[in-house]
Structures are given as C-alpha cells and as structure tokens.
Motif scaffolding. Sequence first.
Motif, PDB file in Angstrom:
ATOM      1  N   SER A  77      -5.752  39.961  13.916  1.00 28.79           N
ATOM      2  CA  SER A  77      -7.061  39.218  14.425  1.00 28.79           C
ATOM      3  C   SER A  77      -6.905  38.559  15.639  1.00 28.79           C
ATOM      4  CB  SER A  77      -7.855  38.419  13.068  1.00 28.79           C
ATOM      5  OG  SER A  77      -8.185  39.571  12.185  1.00 28.79           O
ATOM      6  N   GLN A  78      -5.855  37.337  15.537  1.00 32.74           N
ATOM      7  CA  GLN A  78      -5.760  36.469  16.436  1.00 32.74           C
ATOM      8  C   GLN A  78      -5.425  37.131  17.729  1.00 32.74           C
ATOM      9  OE1 GLN A  78      -5.723  32.961  15.895  1.00 32.74           O
ATOM     10  NE2 GLN A  78      -4.754  32.641  13.874  1.00 32.74           N
ATOM     11  N   TYR A  79      -4.413  37.974  17.799  1.00 33.36           N
ATOM     12  CA  TYR A  79      -3.889  38.463  18.874  1.00 33.36           C
ATOM     13  C   TYR A  79      -4.218  39.791  19.427  1.00 33.36           C
ATOM     14  CZ  TYR A  79      -1.619  33.676  18.199  1.00 33.36           C
ATOM     15  OH  TYR A  79      -1.425  32.632  17.968  1.00 33.36           O
ATOM     16  N   CYS A  80      -4.740  40.584  18.635  1.00 29.31           N
ATOM     17  CA  CYS A  80      -5.160  42.135  18.907  1.00 29.31           C
ATOM     18  C   CYS A  80      -6.459  42.338  18.755  1.00 29.31           C
ATOM     19  CB  CYS A  80      -4.384  42.996  17.890  1.00 29.31           C
ATOM     20  SG  CYS A  80      -2.710  43.116  18.197  1.00 29.31           S
ATOM     21  N   SER A  81      -7.498  41.440  18.366  1.00 26.59           N
ATOM     22  CA  SER A  81      -8.828  41.949  18.043  1.00 26.59           C
ATOM     23  C   SER A  81      -9.700  42.117  19.507  1.00 26.59           C
ATOM     24  CB  SER A  81      -9.646  40.874  17.287  1.00 26.59           C
ATOM     25  OG  SER A  81      -9.570  39.731  17.956  1.00 26.59           O
ATOM     26  N   ARG A  82      -9.433  41.748  20.388  1.00 30.85           N
ATOM     27  CA  ARG A  82     -10.020  41.733  21.699  1.00 30.85           C
ATOM     28  C   ARG A  82      -9.718  43.066  22.292  1.00 30.85           C
ATOM     29  NH1 ARG A  82      -8.534  37.192  19.815  1.00 30.85           N
ATOM     30  NH2 ARG A  82      -6.627  37.266  21.315  1.00 30.85           N
ATOM     31  N   ALA A  83      -8.318  43.376  22.225  1.00 24.65           N
ATOM     32  CA  ALA A  83      -7.840  44.627  22.750  1.00 24.65           C
ATOM     33  C   ALA A  83      -8.502  45.779  21.796  1.00 24.65           C
ATOM     34  CB  ALA A  83      -6.264  44.592  22.359  1.00 24.65           C
ATOM     35  N   ASP A  98      -4.822  24.273  33.883  1.00 27.87           N
ATOM     36  CA  ASP A  98      -6.063  24.404  33.428  1.00 27.87           C
ATOM     37  C   ASP A  98      -6.680  25.490  33.452  1.00 27.87           C
ATOM     38  OD1 ASP A  98      -8.488  23.706  32.593  1.00 27.87           O
ATOM     39  OD2 ASP A  98      -8.836  22.242  34.011  1.00 27.87           O
ATOM     40  N   LEU A  99      -6.912  26.255  32.165  1.00 28.80           N
ATOM     41  CA  LEU A  99      -7.527  27.389  32.210  1.00 28.80           C
ATOM     42  C   LEU A  99      -8.917  27.524  32.676  1.00 28.80           C
ATOM     43  CD1 LEU A  99      -5.958  28.741  28.880  1.00 28.80           C
ATOM     44  CD2 LEU A  99      -5.670  29.762  31.126  1.00 28.80           C
ATOM     45  N   SER A 100      -9.498  26.389  32.283  1.00 30.36           N
ATOM     46  CA  SER A 100     -11.171  26.293  32.835  1.00 30.36           C
ATOM     47  C   SER A 100     -11.136  26.703  34.459  1.00 30.36           C
ATOM     48  CB  SER A 100     -11.780  25.085  32.370  1.00 30.36           C
ATOM     49  OG  SER A 100     -11.030  23.850  32.759  1.00 30.36           O
ATOM     50  N   ARG A 105       1.320  28.375  26.110  1.00 30.11           N
ATOM     51  CA  ARG A 105       1.989  27.239  25.191  1.00 30.11           C
ATOM     52  C   ARG A 105       0.886  26.597  24.436  1.00 30.11           C
ATOM     53  NH1 ARG A 105       4.921  30.190  26.143  1.00 30.11           N
ATOM     54  NH2 ARG A 105       6.949  29.978  27.348  1.00 30.11           N
ATOM     55  N   GLN A 106       0.751  26.905  23.073  1.00 27.45           N
ATOM     56  CA  GLN A 106      -0.065  26.352  22.138  1.00 27.45           C
ATOM     57  C   GLN A 106       0.153  24.722  21.611  1.00 27.45           C
ATOM     58  OE1 GLN A 106      -2.424  28.990  19.611  1.00 27.45           O
ATOM     59  NE2 GLN A 106      -0.602  30.342  19.606  1.00 27.45           N
ATOM     60  N   TYR A 107      -0.659  23.909  21.992  1.00 31.22           N
ATOM     61  CA  TYR A 107      -0.593  22.615  21.444  1.00 31.22           C
ATOM     62  C   TYR A 107      -1.444  22.593  20.300  1.00 31.22           C
ATOM     63  CZ  TYR A 107       2.020  21.227  25.527  1.00 31.22           C
ATOM     64  OH  TYR A 107       2.959  21.132  26.615  1.00 31.22           O
TER      65      TYR A 107
HETATM   66  C1  CLR Z   1      -6.604  30.453  21.078  1.00 31.48           C
HETATM   67  C2  CLR Z   1      -6.251  30.124  19.670  1.00 31.48           C
HETATM   68  C3  CLR Z   1      -6.168  31.151  18.660  1.00 31.48           C
HETATM   69  C4  CLR Z   1      -5.250  32.342  19.133  1.00 31.48           C
HETATM   70  C5  CLR Z   1      -5.354  32.427  20.589  1.00 31.48           C
HETATM   71  C6  CLR Z   1      -5.414  33.936  20.862  1.00 31.48           C
HETATM   72  C7  CLR Z   1      -5.381  34.178  22.412  1.00 31.48           C
HETATM   73  C8  CLR Z   1      -5.345  33.362  23.375  1.00 31.48           C
HETATM   74  C9  CLR Z   1      -6.117  32.075  22.961  1.00 31.48           C
HETATM   75  C10 CLR Z   1      -5.514  31.597  21.564  1.00 31.48           C
HETATM   76  C11 CLR Z   1      -6.134  31.285  24.030  1.00 31.48           C
HETATM   77  C12 CLR Z   1      -6.730  31.580  25.330  1.00 31.48           C
HETATM   78  C13 CLR Z   1      -5.929  33.092  25.772  1.00 31.48           C
HETATM   79  C14 CLR Z   1      -5.891  34.007  24.759  1.00 31.48           C
HETATM   80  C15 CLR Z   1      -5.344  35.252  25.290  1.00 31.48           C
HETATM   81  C16 CLR Z   1      -5.878  35.302  26.548  1.00 31.48           C
HETATM   82  C17 CLR Z   1      -6.672  33.818  26.784  1.00 31.48           C
HETATM   83  C18 CLR Z   1      -4.518  32.430  26.391  1.00 31.48           C
HETATM   84  C19 CLR Z   1      -4.084  30.928  21.786  1.00 31.48           C
HETATM   85  C20 CLR Z   1      -6.464  33.418  28.461  1.00 31.48           C
HETATM   86  C21 CLR Z   1      -7.409  32.148  28.787  1.00 31.48           C
HETATM   87  C22 CLR Z   1      -6.952  34.721  29.247  1.00 31.48           C
HETATM   88  C23 CLR Z   1      -6.729  34.731  30.603  1.00 31.48           C
HETATM   89  C24 CLR Z   1      -7.234  35.532  31.487  1.00 31.48           C
HETATM   90  C25 CLR Z   1      -6.326  36.882  31.283  1.00 31.48           C
HETATM   91  C26 CLR Z   1      -7.181  38.219  30.758  1.00 31.48           C
HETATM   92  C27 CLR Z   1      -5.932  37.356  32.618  1.00 31.48           C
HETATM   93  O1  CLR Z   1      -5.969  30.816  17.251  1.00 31.48           O
END
Ligand code: CLR
Length: 420
Positions: free
Chosen positions: A85-91, A21-23, A170-172
Amino acid sequence: MSSTSATWTSFIKSIASYNGDLSSLTAPPFILSPTSLVEYPQYWSEHVDLFLAPNFIRQEANDIDAVELKHMVAVLRWFISTLKSQYCSRAESLGGEKKPLNPFLGELFLGKWTDQSASKQHGDTLLVSEQVSHHPPITAYAIENKTNKTVLQGYNGVRAFMSTTALNVRQYGHALLEYQNLKETYLITLPPLHIEGILMAAPFVELEQKSYIQSSAGYVAVIEYSGKGYFSGKSNSFKARIFKDIREAQDKTKALYTISGQWSGVSKISRGNTLASDAQVFYDANAQKAQPLSVKPIEEQGPLESRRAWQKVADAIRANDYNLIHQEKSIIENEQRELRKKEQADNTTWKQKFFDEIDYKSLTEDTDETGYIKLAKMANLSHKNVPSGTKQDSSKEQGAEEASHWRFNQEKFDTAKLAF
Ligand code: CLR
C-alpha cells in the motif's frame, strides 16, 4: 519531440539542480497525483486484521516460542503487509508513481476502518492525520483502535536529492506501535528509498538499505531491502531476521527466524538463519485484499480536511487542465501566505490540533512516556535529527542536532469528539 516528452525533459533538468525541498519541485501535470501527502498514513492500516492480530495471540502449552516472540512475528507480518500500500498503490491505481499534493499547515485527514471481522472483536479503527509543519513538510498521524487498546503513532518528513538516474529519498521520523493490553511497544523506523524510471517518465519506488522494528520485550527485526538484480534479482525483495536482542543481531547465525521474498508478493519464513526448502508462506500480498478506510462525504467535511480543501485542484488534475491546476493551487497558497502574515502581525503561531512537538533535549529514558528513548537505545539507534534508522555513533550522527519529535495528544483528540 512530443509536448509530453518536452515538458518531461525540462522537468528532469529542474530536478537535476534541485535542492532537497520537495515543495519547490514543479512537475508537469501528468505526474501530479490528486491526493495530498497528508492521506498517506492510511497505508499503515489497510490490513486492520494484521494490525490487531497480536492482541489475539495466546501462549499455548506446547509453544517453543515465548509469547512476546510470537507477537514480534505478527508485528513484522503486519509491517510487511503495509509496504505494498505504502509504495506500490499509486503505480497500481494511477499507472505510476506520482507527485502528491504538498499539504498546507493544519491540513487534516480523518477516516476510519469499520469492524469487518467475523468475530466482531476488532471494533472500529480511527485515523487522524495532520500536517504539523510546512517548512520542512511534516505529517503526523495516529491510528487508534479503542476496543483493543492499540495505537500506532508517528510522523514523517522526507528529504530528497537527485543522483544521475534516480531521486534518492530519506525519511525522517518513526512510528511507535503500542499494544496497551499486552504492555508492549514497538519502535518502527522508515526505510530509505529511491525513485527509479524518472528518465523514462515512468517513475516507481524501490526500497533500499535497512529498517528496524524494536520490541520493548527485547526482540528486534532487521529488514534488508533490495531491488531487481540484487540478491534475489526480483523487484521489491526483502530479507528480515528476528533476533533475541540487538547484540545477537551482530551475528546472523543467531537469527531466531528468517523471512524472505517479495513484500509486494509472496514471502516465506523459517526458523534460524536460512530459508528452508519447505519454508511456510509468511505473507502473500496478492491474496490479501487491502481494506480502504472510509472518509466522510466532502460536503460534510470541515474546511481544513484534505479532500474538501483540495477538491478543485484535484478535479483540475483529473481534467489535465494545467492552467486551472495553477489557478486553484494559487488560491490555497495565497490564503496560507495571508494566514502566516496575520500570525506574524498578531505575534502568534499556528497551533497544531492533535499533536505536540516534544523537545527531546529535556527528556530522559525515565521521563519519556512513549518509551521512544529506551527503544532507540535498545536498538542502538540515534534519537537525533538524522534519517530514520541511523545507528548511534555512526558518522551521520556525529554533530547532528538533538531532535524534537511529534507526539499524539490523546487528550486533545478525545475532547474534540470528532465525528468520523
Ligand atoms: C511518504 C510517507 C509514506 C510512504 C511514502 C511513500 C512514497 C513517497 C512518500 C512517502 C513521500 C513522497 C514521495 C513518495 C514517492 C514519490 C514522492 C517521495 C515516503 C515524491 C515527492 C515524488 C517526486 C516526483 C516523481 C514522480 C518524479 O508512509
């Protein structure tokens, strides 16, 4: 040892014993993002032109391909364009992957992309995103362009577990993309991923395994992800193949198109099963600027709207003030606790605004208006409560529960007449 690395070490110890549970994960402040997860659906449409592109594709007299296949190629291009955008934008904007704010139940995020096309045929595109569940966390969203009768809707929840070096996610959920004018719907599954670089306090996302796009016209795209040191050796690599249908997908030599490269950079496309040496550019992520959506100023937002609700926490995160972060977060958490108590006392439950939880036990291919059951079947995908993209009859599906899925309620959305 510096204080930063000391808190990081204790953070790593806490995730090593962490339960999914990520929260429940308390992270040190420098890894916190001031953005709530309810905002993430905006990443689906930062290339609105590609999102709408299938609407403007016409059958030409000398076409080799059926128009539905041309649509599928365009949908795949849009999908690939969303990944950066989904997976690189925070980086890119924050210097590394961060832990987003954990949305509260009922949290909303609204925004729009104004028409910036030269032809002015695009019209505006709206986003509505809502936290529909808190335990487990689930975000539902719809992205709608009325001018071109194009709707993307979906929902997303993640489960995560720590291996020795990475956080596996894992995404649901799934997304459904409907082009009403074309009478086509696409089912999109969400790829598995892992977070690398945690031990070095420099986390980043790497996609893995496969995801699928199934068209109601039969065509299916199978997208395989790999990272550094796998088949191309480069990070953010993928190989996608488009097949006439899922049966043909058993045999890679039957691929109608192969697309390969980096989703965060350049990819190329060829007919058939291999990339030709003169293959054309399919998508260049660095040449296409993302169009951010516009959001109302915070003063004009409602109390459930994400940026207004989290404003003080976000400011505290930006100021790196751990005590203040904690203090401001607790205010929101306590409010939520009180709300839940009151609901219990009144024997009511929270009513979601724009989405309904649909029980799929009672639905069949014919009664499911979204076409989801049919599309899942066409792609041999499970429609149970399993990670997105799980195949029917796979070991993971055995014994899994029948799922309910979150669906956009167009009527509620239209009658709310929200101002964007
Ligand atoms: C959420 C749905 C989006 C795609 C996406 C991108 C990045 C994911 C995020 C989802 C879910 C939360 C996530 C994040 C990357 C890191 C973060 C998994 C799937 C976790 C909660 C961060 C954990 C802490 C680390 C920085 C150690 O469409």
